[in-house]
Design a protein around this motif. Structure first.
Motif, PDB file in Angstrom:
ATOM      1  N   THR A 132       2.177   3.387  -3.744  1.00  0.00           N
ATOM      2  CA  THR A 132       1.136   3.094  -2.062  1.00  0.00           C
ATOM      3  C   THR A 132       0.454   4.250  -2.393  1.00  0.00           C
ATOM      4  O   THR A 132       0.174   5.212  -3.061  1.00  0.00           O
ATOM      5  CB  THR A 132       1.870   2.678  -0.899  1.00  0.00           C
ATOM      6  OG1 THR A 132       2.496   3.974  -0.891  1.00  0.00           O
ATOM      7  CG2 THR A 132       2.795   1.540  -1.347  1.00  0.00           C
ATOM      8  N   ILE A 133      -0.791   4.672  -1.782  1.00  0.00           N
ATOM      9  CA  ILE A 133      -1.611   5.706  -1.619  1.00  0.00           C
ATOM     10  C   ILE A 133      -0.598   6.954  -1.375  1.00  0.00           C
ATOM     11  O   ILE A 133      -1.245   7.947  -1.012  1.00  0.00           O
ATOM     12  CB  ILE A 133      -2.842   5.634  -0.934  1.00  0.00           C
ATOM     13  CG1 ILE A 133      -3.619   6.059  -0.945  1.00  0.00           C
ATOM     14  CG2 ILE A 133      -2.387   4.495   0.595  1.00  0.00           C
ATOM     15  CD1 ILE A 133      -5.145   6.487  -0.234  1.00  0.00           C
ATOM     16  N   SER A 134       0.736   6.401  -0.151  1.00  0.00           N
ATOM     17  CA  SER A 134       1.605   7.537   0.261  1.00  0.00           C
ATOM     18  C   SER A 134       1.572   8.050  -0.453  1.00  0.00           C
ATOM     19  O   SER A 134       2.883   8.494  -0.441  1.00  0.00           O
ATOM     20  CB  SER A 134       1.637   6.827   1.529  1.00  0.00           C
ATOM     21  OG  SER A 134       1.175   6.283   2.502  1.00  0.00           O
ATOM     22  N   GLY A 135       1.702   7.341  -2.245  1.00  0.00           N
ATOM     23  CA  GLY A 135       3.264   8.450  -2.862  1.00  0.00           C
ATOM     24  C   GLY A 135       4.234   7.015  -2.581  1.00  0.00           C
ATOM     25  O   GLY A 135       5.364   7.214  -4.023  1.00  0.00           O
ATOM     26  N   ARG A 136       4.841   6.549  -2.102  1.00  0.00           N
ATOM     27  CA  ARG A 136       5.421   5.515  -2.436  1.00  0.00           C
ATOM     28  C   ARG A 136       5.621   4.427  -3.709  1.00  0.00           C
ATOM     29  O   ARG A 136       5.355   3.297  -3.317  1.00  0.00           O
ATOM     30  CB  ARG A 136       6.256   5.142  -0.747  1.00  0.00           C
ATOM     31  CG  ARG A 136       6.299   5.559   0.647  1.00  0.00           C
ATOM     32  CD  ARG A 136       7.481   6.107   0.916  1.00  0.00           C
ATOM     33  NE  ARG A 136       8.015   7.222   1.179  1.00  0.00           N
ATOM     34  CZ  ARG A 136       8.669   7.506   1.317  1.00  0.00           C
ATOM     35  NH1 ARG A 136       9.921   5.821   2.008  1.00  0.00           N
ATOM     36  NH2 ARG A 136       8.734   8.537   2.791  1.00  0.00           N
ATOM     37  N   ASP A 194      12.056 -10.473  -5.441  1.00  0.00           N
ATOM     38  CA  ASP A 194      12.607 -11.644  -5.066  1.00  0.00           C
ATOM     39  C   ASP A 194      13.030 -11.892  -3.350  1.00  0.00           C
ATOM     40  O   ASP A 194      12.992 -11.480  -2.676  1.00  0.00           O
ATOM     41  CB  ASP A 194      14.012 -11.307  -5.384  1.00  0.00           C
ATOM     42  CG  ASP A 194      13.618 -11.353  -7.301  1.00  0.00           C
ATOM     43  OD1 ASP A 194      13.052 -12.315  -7.825  1.00  0.00           O
ATOM     44  OD2 ASP A 194      14.805 -11.083  -7.976  1.00  0.00           O
ATOM     45  N   GLY A 195      12.080 -12.926  -2.675  1.00  0.00           N
ATOM     46  CA  GLY A 195      11.985 -13.411  -1.549  1.00  0.00           C
ATOM     47  C   GLY A 195      10.557 -13.068  -0.714  1.00  0.00           C
ATOM     48  O   GLY A 195      10.802 -13.527   0.103  1.00  0.00           O
ATOM     49  N   TYR A 196      10.672 -12.346  -0.979  1.00  0.00           N
ATOM     50  CA  TYR A 196       9.037 -12.078  -0.545  1.00  0.00           C
ATOM     51  C   TYR A 196       8.330 -12.255  -1.575  1.00  0.00           C
ATOM     52  O   TYR A 196       6.518 -13.127  -1.112  1.00  0.00           O
ATOM     53  CB  TYR A 196       9.129 -11.041  -0.319  1.00  0.00           C
ATOM     54  CG  TYR A 196       7.538  -9.422   0.034  1.00  0.00           C
ATOM     55  CD1 TYR A 196       7.660 -10.272   1.020  1.00  0.00           C
ATOM     56  CD2 TYR A 196       6.847  -9.037  -0.691  1.00  0.00           C
ATOM     57  CE1 TYR A 196       6.438  -9.395   2.478  1.00  0.00           C
ATOM     58  CE2 TYR A 196       5.565  -8.902  -0.323  1.00  0.00           C
ATOM     59  CZ  TYR A 196       5.295  -9.205   1.367  1.00  0.00           C
ATOM     60  OH  TYR A 196       4.405  -7.931   1.497  1.00  0.00           O
ATOM     61  N   GLY A 197       7.759 -12.114  -2.793  1.00  0.00           N
ATOM     62  CA  GLY A 197       6.761 -12.492  -3.738  1.00  0.00           C
ATOM     63  C   GLY A 197       5.768 -10.976  -4.661  1.00  0.00           C
ATOM     64  O   GLY A 197       6.470  -9.515  -4.542  1.00  0.00           O
ATOM     65  N   LEU A 198       5.345 -11.828  -4.554  1.00  0.00           N
ATOM     66  CA  LEU A 198       3.746 -10.170  -5.365  1.00  0.00           C
ATOM     67  C   LEU A 198       3.727  -9.062  -3.838  1.00  0.00           C
ATOM     68  O   LEU A 198       3.964  -9.512  -3.247  1.00  0.00           O
ATOM     69  CB  LEU A 198       2.927 -11.231  -6.032  1.00  0.00           C
ATOM     70  CG  LEU A 198       3.164 -11.389  -7.076  1.00  0.00           C
ATOM     71  CD1 LEU A 198       1.495 -12.135  -7.705  1.00  0.00           C
ATOM     72  CD2 LEU A 198       3.669 -11.146  -8.527  1.00  0.00           C
ATOM     73  N   VAL A 199       3.568  -7.912  -4.828  1.00  0.00           N
ATOM     74  CA  VAL A 199       3.383  -7.052  -4.128  1.00  0.00           C
ATOM     75  C   VAL A 199       2.464  -6.064  -3.289  1.00  0.00           C
ATOM     76  O   VAL A 199       1.511  -5.869  -5.026  1.00  0.00           O
ATOM     77  CB  VAL A 199       4.314  -5.453  -3.781  1.00  0.00           C
ATOM     78  CG1 VAL A 199       3.814  -5.196  -3.350  1.00  0.00           C
ATOM     79  CG2 VAL A 199       5.667  -6.612  -3.759  1.00  0.00           C
ATOM     80  N   LYS A 200       1.083  -6.580  -2.797  1.00  0.00           N
ATOM     81  CA  LYS A 200       0.067  -5.187  -2.817  1.00  0.00           C
ATOM     82  C   LYS A 200       0.480  -3.902  -2.376  1.00  0.00           C
ATOM     83  O   LYS A 200       0.472  -3.616  -0.678  1.00  0.00           O
ATOM     84  CB  LYS A 200      -0.961  -6.624  -1.788  1.00  0.00           C
ATOM     85  CG  LYS A 200      -2.460  -5.424  -1.983  1.00  0.00           C
ATOM     86  CD  LYS A 200      -3.380  -6.538  -1.147  1.00  0.00           C
ATOM     87  CE  LYS A 200      -3.364  -6.274   0.053  1.00  0.00           C
ATOM     88  NZ  LYS A 200      -4.256  -7.763   0.735  1.00  0.00           N
ATOM     89  N   PRO A 201       0.326  -3.458  -3.173  1.00  0.00           N
ATOM     90  CA  PRO A 201       0.282  -2.123  -2.414  1.00  0.00           C
ATOM     91  C   PRO A 201      -0.534  -1.591  -1.104  1.00  0.00           C
ATOM     92  O   PRO A 201      -1.714  -1.263  -1.622  1.00  0.00           O
ATOM     93  CB  PRO A 201       0.557  -0.658  -3.600  1.00  0.00           C
ATOM     94  CG  PRO A 201       0.007  -1.206  -5.210  1.00  0.00           C
ATOM     95  CD  PRO A 201       0.047  -3.081  -4.466  1.00  0.00           C
ATOM     96  N   PHE A 202       0.125  -0.909   0.119  1.00  0.00           N
ATOM     97  CA  PHE A 202      -0.974   0.043   0.713  1.00  0.00           C
ATOM     98  C   PHE A 202      -2.254   1.404  -0.030  1.00  0.00           C
ATOM     99  O   PHE A 202      -1.303   2.233  -0.831  1.00  0.00           O
ATOM    100  CB  PHE A 202       0.080   1.075   1.681  1.00  0.00           C
ATOM    101  CG  PHE A 202      -0.789   1.584   2.781  1.00  0.00           C
ATOM    102  CD1 PHE A 202      -1.273   0.958   3.727  1.00  0.00           C
ATOM    103  CD2 PHE A 202      -0.955   2.779   2.587  1.00  0.00           C
ATOM    104  CE1 PHE A 202      -2.393   1.609   4.410  1.00  0.00           C
ATOM    105  CE2 PHE A 202      -1.350   3.393   3.186  1.00  0.00           C
ATOM    106  CZ  PHE A 202      -2.330   3.766   4.698  1.00  0.00           C
TER     107      PHE A 202
END
Length: 525
Positions: free
Chosen positions: A9-13, A20-28
């Motif tokens: 993420t832009i915050s460095g995380r 799994d159980g959530y799907g594709l991740v769009k980082p902040f």
């Protein structure tokens, strides 16, 4: 199995690209990053001919008509807070029917919802989406007892997700203190009166089916109408939807703690020095004791300056209604009543206005109320030296809360102030990195502690004003060092790789995840 890669993420995380159980991740990627074209979800419309009756004899009859299946998403609102009976009632009825793999989309979860833990263990409930959680349910989620990662949203982010179709609700069960026979509802009358119903609006409007559950059925038409008949499929009368005493869960009185009062006075001096105390100003604070003490100090300053504010907003307490009655604000925007005095004010004072969660904080509308906020007072579980704030987990990594309106208001306000003790329970509140990022540091302007005030370096203008006012300024790093000289440096938290919750920012991007902790004894339970 999808290949797992990591991204930041832009915050460095660092986050996996797929959960799994959530799907594709769009980082902040920032509080106001343009995520592209947004659309409202279409809703299937149904017709109710003249003469058709909406009132059903029982919850069982409603469930028969709904033809519910495994894997559905059902939603609830939290205006009855720790007094709510409806969520447990509905889930228990569905469990008796043998349903499995349900997702509970509740605006918030409280200790009263502890029966959900057994439903999680049995597989009746495998997903939870909420803005805030406290009590046995988040403790169980932190132990890894929910099949899918819980999804933590903001108040505005939940409304956005529902209205965009990102969060599809199959059936919304709406606890209504008053309903007429055609499904017009309000929260101001009846034995379970809770005030505004702002968090239930998106559910009612966008769910495939909407069921009103009430313990105060009145003849058509109800007055006033907060949520209209045009969104309601059926009405069910029950003995009780909840205990209104449970609405007042947590502190809603001004603190008398000497340290907290010092912090409140310093925060009020920051507000005064900022130049925002003027006619037409707007303000929001939480219901905690320190936050209300800031409101008391602000009240004194407003009277001294002769300033009349435009509005106060958010979850409303009796203290803010007193300021309204004294003419210090022209109106209140209320998404949720925090105490019985606020309920009475909302019922009787036309200047005490209703707002939906979408109007309050949805970033993908043509303007949320938070965008017009001048001053916001916020709390924190932890803050780091980049001004990131955690209100989701404790220092042990266990889920104890969630954003609620924290991220929404911080993004919108001209001056977002975090008030906190420098140390709590022998632990420093300021760390190199917070356990979980709830609200990004770019949205936080000032941190006020009893040992000094830290201004975000982004706010050079504010730093100059506070310096001229001779307030006790320190860098955030200096505050961290000062705390650690007293408490020592806390041991780093150990976590497993298992993700138990996904923390979404208000725009639907992922700002952080919560991983199952491995050093607090939970795994041995």
């Amino acid at each position: 199995m999808k290949p797992i890669m990591t991204m930041k993420t832009i915050s460095g995380r660092e986050l996996p690209n797929y959960i799994d159980g959530y799907g594709l991740v769009k980082p902040f990627q920032g509080a106001f990053n343009d995520g592209g074209i947004k659309t409202r979800s279409s809703v299937e419309l149904t017709c109710v001919p003249p003469g058709d009756l909406k009132v059903l004899e029982s919850l069982e009859e409603a469930l028969d008509k709904l033809n519910m299946n495994d894997g559905m998403t059902i939603s609830f609102h939290h205006h009855l807070r720790n007094g709510d009976h409806v969520l447990n009632m509905v889930v228990e009825a569905l469990a008796k029917r043998g349903l499995k793999d349900l997702t509970i989309a509740a605006s918030s979860i409280f200790p009263v919802h502890a029966p959900l833990v057994e439903h999680m263990k049995s597989g009746v409930v495998t997903g939870i989406v909420a803005n805030y959680m406290s009590g046995p349910v988040p403790e169980a989620i932190s132990r890894g007892e929910l099949k899918k990662p819980a999804i933590m949203q903001t108040h505005g982010g939940r409304a956005r997700a529902i209205e965009s179709g990102d969060l599809h609700i199959d059936v919304a069960f709406i606890a209504a203190p008053t309903s007429d026979t055609y499904g017009n509802i309000n929260g101001v009358y009846g034995k379970s009166a809770c005030g505004t119903l702002g968090y239930a609006v998106s559910d009612a409007e966008y769910a495939a089916k909407t069921i009103v559950i009430t313990d105060n059925l009145v003849p058509f038409p109800a007055c006033p109408i907060e949520i209209s008949q045009i969104f309601v499929d059926y009405v069910v009368r029950v003995e009780s939807i909840g205990d209104p005493k449970g609405i007042v869960s947590g502190t809603t009185k001004i603190t008398n703690n000497p340290v907290a009062l010092i912090i409140a006075k310093m925060a009020a001096e920051v507000i005064k020095a900022s130049g925002l105390v003027r006619d037409g100003m707007s303000f929001q604070t939480g219901a905690g004791g320190t936050s209300l003490a800031v409101a008391a100090e602000l009240k004194r300053i407003m009277k001294h300056e002769g300033a009349i504010g435009s509005f106060a907003s958010g979850g409303i307490t009796g203290y803010l209604t007193e300021m309204l009655e004294e003419g210090l604000f022209r109106t209140l925007f209320d998404v949720q009543c925090f105490d019985l005095a606020a309920i009475e004010s909302y019922r009787n004072n036309p200047r005490h206005q209703f707002m939906s969660a979408s109007m309050y904080g949805n970033p993908h509308t043509k303007g949320a109320v938070v965008n017009n906020l001048d001053i916001m007072i916020l709390g924190a579980t932890e803050i780091d030296t980049d001004f990131n704030v955690n209100v989701t987990t404790g220092s042990d990594g266990v889920i104890i809360g969630g954003s609620g309106g924290h991220s929404d208001t911080a993004a919108g306000a001209k001056l977002a102030i975090v008030v906190t003790n420098l140390m709590k329970a022998r632990l420093p509140m300021i760390k190199a990195k917070v356990t979980t990022i709830t609200t990004p540091g770019e949205s936080i302007d000032v941190v006020v502690t009893e040992r000094g005030i830290a201004v975000n370096p982004r706010r050079v203008d504010l730093m100059e004003k506070l310096s001229q006012a001779k307030l006790p300024l320190r860098t955030i790093g200096e505050l961290k060092t000062l705390a650690e000289q007293i408490t020592g440096v806390p041991k780093a938290l150990e976590t497993s790789e298992k993700i138990v919750a996904v923390v979404e920012y208000r725009d639907g991007s992922v700002i952080d995840v919560v991983r199952m902790v491995i050093d607090n004894g939970y795994l041995e339970r």
